[in-house]
Every structure is written in C-alpha cells, then in structure tokens.
Design a protein around this motif. Sequence first.
Motif, PDB file in Angstrom:
ATOM      1  N   THR A 278      -1.792  16.620   2.955  1.00 44.64           N
ATOM      2  CA  THR A 278      -0.940  15.425   3.399  1.00 44.64           C
ATOM      3  C   THR A 278      -1.315  14.146   2.721  1.00 44.64           C
ATOM      4  N   ARG A 279      -2.841  13.748   2.850  1.00 46.44           N
ATOM      5  CA  ARG A 279      -2.962  12.480   2.111  1.00 46.44           C
ATOM      6  C   ARG A 279      -2.633  12.397   0.677  1.00 46.44           C
ATOM      7  N   THR A 280      -2.680  13.782   0.100  1.00 44.96           N
ATOM      8  CA  THR A 280      -2.269  13.715  -1.414  1.00 44.96           C
ATOM      9  C   THR A 280      -0.808  13.396  -1.589  1.00 44.96           C
ATOM     10  N   VAL A 281      -0.079  13.829  -0.517  1.00 45.68           N
ATOM     11  CA  VAL A 281       1.363  13.765  -0.778  1.00 45.68           C
ATOM     12  C   VAL A 281       1.934  12.367  -0.183  1.00 45.68           C
ATOM     13  N   LEU A 282       1.328  11.885   0.734  1.00 50.30           N
ATOM     14  CA  LEU A 282       1.467  10.307   1.007  1.00 50.30           C
ATOM     15  C   LEU A 282       1.001   9.394   0.338  1.00 50.30           C
ATOM     16  N   ASN A 283       0.072   9.636  -0.562  1.00 48.52           N
ATOM     17  CA  ASN A 283      -0.374   8.738  -1.663  1.00 48.52           C
ATOM     18  C   ASN A 283       0.473   8.657  -2.956  1.00 48.52           C
ATOM     19  N   ALA A 284       0.874   9.948  -3.305  1.00 44.68           N
ATOM     20  CA  ALA A 284       1.440  10.164  -4.731  1.00 44.68           C
ATOM     21  C   ALA A 284       2.908  10.435  -4.431  1.00 44.68           C
ATOM     22  N   GLY A 285       3.448  10.874  -3.350  1.00 45.86           N
ATOM     23  CA  GLY A 285       4.700  11.408  -3.458  1.00 45.86           C
ATOM     24  C   GLY A 285       5.605  10.252  -2.857  1.00 45.86           C
ATOM     25  N   GLY A 286       7.122  10.771  -2.693  1.00 44.03           N
ATOM     26  CA  GLY A 286       7.994   9.782  -2.146  1.00 44.03           C
ATOM     27  C   GLY A 286       9.095   9.664  -3.025  1.00 44.03           C
ATOM     28  N   PRO A 287       9.994   8.837  -2.493  1.00 42.40           N
ATOM     29  CA  PRO A 287       9.729   8.016  -0.985  1.00 42.40           C
ATOM     30  C   PRO A 287      10.024   8.883   0.190  1.00 42.40           C
ATOM     31  N   TYR A 288       9.189   8.753   1.478  1.00 44.06           N
ATOM     32  CA  TYR A 288       9.431   9.521   2.478  1.00 44.06           C
ATOM     33  C   TYR A 288       9.367   8.456   3.619  1.00 44.06           C
ATOM     34  N   THR A 289       9.920   9.210   4.663  1.00 47.86           N
ATOM     35  CA  THR A 289      10.076   8.420   6.028  1.00 47.86           C
ATOM     36  C   THR A 289       9.065   9.292   6.983  1.00 47.86           C
ATOM     37  N   VAL A 290       7.854   8.495   7.627  1.00 48.65           N
ATOM     38  CA  VAL A 290       7.059   9.151   8.246  1.00 48.65           C
ATOM     39  C   VAL A 290       7.385   8.532   9.622  1.00 48.65           C
ATOM     40  N   PHE A 291       7.189   9.611  10.769  1.00 46.54           N
ATOM     41  CA  PHE A 291       7.329   9.422  12.254  1.00 46.54           C
ATOM     42  C   PHE A 291       5.790   9.461  12.536  1.00 46.54           C
ATOM     43  N   ALA A 292       4.916   8.529  12.710  1.00 42.87           N
ATOM     44  CA  ALA A 292       3.741   8.822  13.075  1.00 42.87           C
ATOM     45  C   ALA A 292       3.288   8.499  14.344  1.00 42.87           C
ATOM     46  N   PRO A 293       2.794   9.541  15.019  1.00 41.63           N
ATOM     47  CA  PRO A 293       2.365   9.341  16.480  1.00 41.63           C
ATOM     48  C   PRO A 293       1.285   8.361  16.855  1.00 41.63           C
ATOM     49  N   ASP A 294       1.237   7.591  17.747  1.00 42.69           N
ATOM     50  CA  ASP A 294       0.248   6.485  17.962  1.00 42.69           C
ATOM     51  C   ASP A 294      -0.929   7.097  18.586  1.00 42.69           C
ATOM     52  N   ASP A 295      -1.997   6.247  18.891  1.00 45.12           N
ATOM     53  CA  ASP A 295      -3.190   6.774  19.552  1.00 45.12           C
ATOM     54  C   ASP A 295      -3.027   7.317  20.723  1.00 45.12           C
ATOM     55  N   GLY A 296      -2.221   6.882  21.408  1.00 42.51           N
ATOM     56  CA  GLY A 296      -1.777   7.397  22.978  1.00 42.51           C
ATOM     57  C   GLY A 296      -0.998   8.695  22.858  1.00 42.51           C
TER      58      GLY A 296
ATOM     59  N   ALA B 166       0.769  -1.110   0.007  1.00 44.43           N
ATOM     60  CA  ALA B 166      -0.114  -0.019  -0.023  1.00 44.43           C
ATOM     61  C   ALA B 166       0.896   1.404  -0.021  1.00 44.43           C
ATOM     62  N   THR B 167       0.112   2.523  -0.388  1.00 45.55           N
ATOM     63  CA  THR B 167       0.995   3.638  -0.279  1.00 45.55           C
ATOM     64  C   THR B 167       1.100   3.635   1.216  1.00 45.55           C
ATOM     65  N   LEU B 168       1.887   4.931   1.721  1.00 43.28           N
ATOM     66  CA  LEU B 168       1.786   5.427   3.034  1.00 43.28           C
ATOM     67  C   LEU B 168       0.829   5.778   3.675  1.00 43.28           C
ATOM     68  N   ALA B 169      -0.086   6.233   2.836  1.00 43.07           N
ATOM     69  CA  ALA B 169      -1.351   6.772   3.414  1.00 43.07           C
ATOM     70  C   ALA B 169      -2.375   5.570   3.530  1.00 43.07           C
ATOM     71  N   GLY B 170      -2.110   4.781   2.783  1.00 43.76           N
ATOM     72  CA  GLY B 170      -2.815   3.485   2.901  1.00 43.76           C
ATOM     73  C   GLY B 170      -2.758   2.733   4.042  1.00 43.76           C
ATOM     74  N   LEU B 171      -0.998   2.210   4.071  1.00 41.88           N
ATOM     75  CA  LEU B 171      -0.619   1.713   5.346  1.00 41.88           C
ATOM     76  C   LEU B 171      -1.188   2.562   6.728  1.00 41.88           C
ATOM     77  N   VAL B 172      -1.009   3.772   6.904  1.00 43.80           N
ATOM     78  CA  VAL B 172      -1.311   4.477   7.925  1.00 43.80           C
ATOM     79  C   VAL B 172      -2.601   4.152   8.485  1.00 43.80           C
ATOM     80  N   ALA B 173      -3.653   3.837   7.401  1.00 44.67           N
ATOM     81  CA  ALA B 173      -5.013   3.856   7.658  1.00 44.67           C
ATOM     82  C   ALA B 173      -5.372   2.690   7.850  1.00 44.67           C
ATOM     83  N   GLY B 174      -4.478   1.666   7.667  1.00 39.49           N
ATOM     84  CA  GLY B 174      -4.797   0.289   8.161  1.00 39.49           C
ATOM     85  C   GLY B 174      -4.305  -0.210   9.314  1.00 39.49           C
ATOM     86  N   ASP B 175      -3.397   0.614  10.049  1.00 41.94           N
ATOM     87  CA  ASP B 175      -2.777   0.396  11.292  1.00 41.94           C
ATOM     88  C   ASP B 175      -3.851   0.922  12.330  1.00 41.94           C
ATOM     89  N   GLU B 176      -3.910  -0.284  13.423  1.00 41.24           N
ATOM     90  CA  GLU B 176      -5.008   0.137  14.146  1.00 41.24           C
ATOM     91  C   GLU B 176      -4.502   0.679  15.422  1.00 41.24           C
TER      92      GLU B 176
END
Length: 305
Positions: free
Chosen positions: A158-176, A133-143
């Motif tokens: 940001t959704r557009t960038v993560l879907n179509a751009g790259g390569p990027y490294t994303v430091f994604a904050p968790d729900d907590g 999946a793209t970065l946006a798709g991967l993030v959307a599928g992580d519980e």
Amino acid sequence: MRTNLTILGIVAALAIGLVALPALAATADVDVRGGEYIPASLTVEGNTTVTWTNYDEVSHTVTSTGGTFDSGPIEQNETFNYTFGDTGTYPYGCTLNASTQRTPMQGVVIVVPEGMMIEGDENVTSGEEPVRATLAGLVAGDENLTSFADAVEDAGLTRTVLNAGGPYTVFAPDDGAFEALDNATLAAVLNDTEVLDSLLMHHVVRGNYTAEDLMGEVNATNETVLETLAGDSLNLSMVDDSFMVENATIVASDLVAENGIVHTIDTVLVPPDLLPPENVTAEGNVTAAENVTPEAPVEEQRVIP
C-alpha cells in the motif's frame, strides 16, 4: 523523366509500407534480485510488455494478487513476460517465499492510458522540490492519522501504491477509529501483511474526488458506489446532513497530495469477508454495532465540505 517517376514510385511504396507497419509495443523491465522486485513499483502505459528476470539462485514467481497473471517458478536467469492491455493497478508477489519471510516479496504495476505518461520532474524546476507530498507522505505527516500511517508503512505494498500510483482518493481512518477496533480484529489484521494490504486498499479508490465532487454525486443519485483498489466497493450517502462512507463519517476533507486527495473518516472500514468470523467477534470483545457506532451523536460530528 522516367528516373523521377521511378524515384516517386519508390518513395510512395516506402510511405505505404511505413503506414502499414504496426505501432511498436512499449517494453519495461523488472529485475528479481536479492529477494526483491526492482523497481517494486512500475508505471507503464497500456499495451506495454513487462519482462521480469530472475537473477537470484533460488526460484521466484511473479503472481498477480487478482489472478491476472502467474509466471510459475522462474529459475535463475529465466524471464517472464506479460503484456498489460487494460489500465489499472496490478499488485503481485512471490508465492514461493511468502511463507518464509515476514514481509513477502511485493510489487505493483500501474497501467495508465496510452499517451498519458508524465515525466516525474516535468513540472519541477531543477533544484526545486515538488510543491506537494505524495499520498503516503501526506498521511505520514498528519498527526491525526498516526495509526493509519503506521499500518501503511507496515503493509509495504500500500505504501508503494500511495507513493507512486494515482491519482487516488483515500478515506483514511483517524486514530480514534483504530482505537475503537477490538483487540482480536486488530491483531488479526496487523499480523498478516496480505490482510493488512487488503484492508488498507479497501479505503482507496481511483480518481480525484473532492468533497464537493462526492456530494454532487450523492445528491444526484441519493447513493454513490465507488470501486476500491481491493476490488470491492464503498457506498457513499448523506445521513442527517452527515456525509457517510459506508458506516463512517467524513470528519475532515480535501487534504490534497501530489497524486490524490485524502478524506479523514471516524471508523475503520472492515469488509465483512476479510477476516474469519472468529476474529471479528472473538471472546465477545466487540459486535459490529459496537465497533462502528461512535459514542457521540452523529449530529456532533464535524463535516468539512
């Protein structure tokens, strides 16, 4: 014999003329139609001239977020051209409708080095889906990243960038991490799409950086600085055997997408100048230390190399 010499002379002259001709610059088009940029995300090589044409009856602008270009008002059937010489990500929008729409018109041009364009289906056999999946798709599928995924969806750019751009490294904050934000800061971010995009792109850097890559950089220099898509920087370091991005700890790593890598962190990284002071400590809800210090000791945080 003279005839042959004459022909050879003409051929030689034509060859020299062809060599002397400059390489034709690439071109690309974006329609401004129905209050949208079509396509909203455009990937081009360096030295490409992009032309925006306004088909709406109302005026629009093509205004770079970083101030690189600004069309001024474009009337119906008028155009605006800009040639992209440097590689990078160039988000832009319309300044005329920004105050009248909840979600402003947004677009992005992603410029890659000349000769580096890759067809989207080059590595996909007909009838097959891409392996990742793209970065946006991967993030959307992580519980564990539902809050971050919702923010990416709401931001749009940001959704557009993560879907179509790259390569990027994303430091994604968790729900907590999002739950730890005080209400005033959270409301200030979520109620302004520009601020939300700036916050999210503060968590994204160009390039593929695995955990091994990052640790190698830090071990070699004690501290590594990476530039974000928001135009600022992140400091990476090792503290008590924990890998830190600013004041956040990486708690899961190397989630690989088609166009980059995601590392999960335990704190939302809020740039100090992103929000007005009254929104950062409003009503005494949270101080900076309260917001970034987890209740559990650092030693208990799980780091996946």
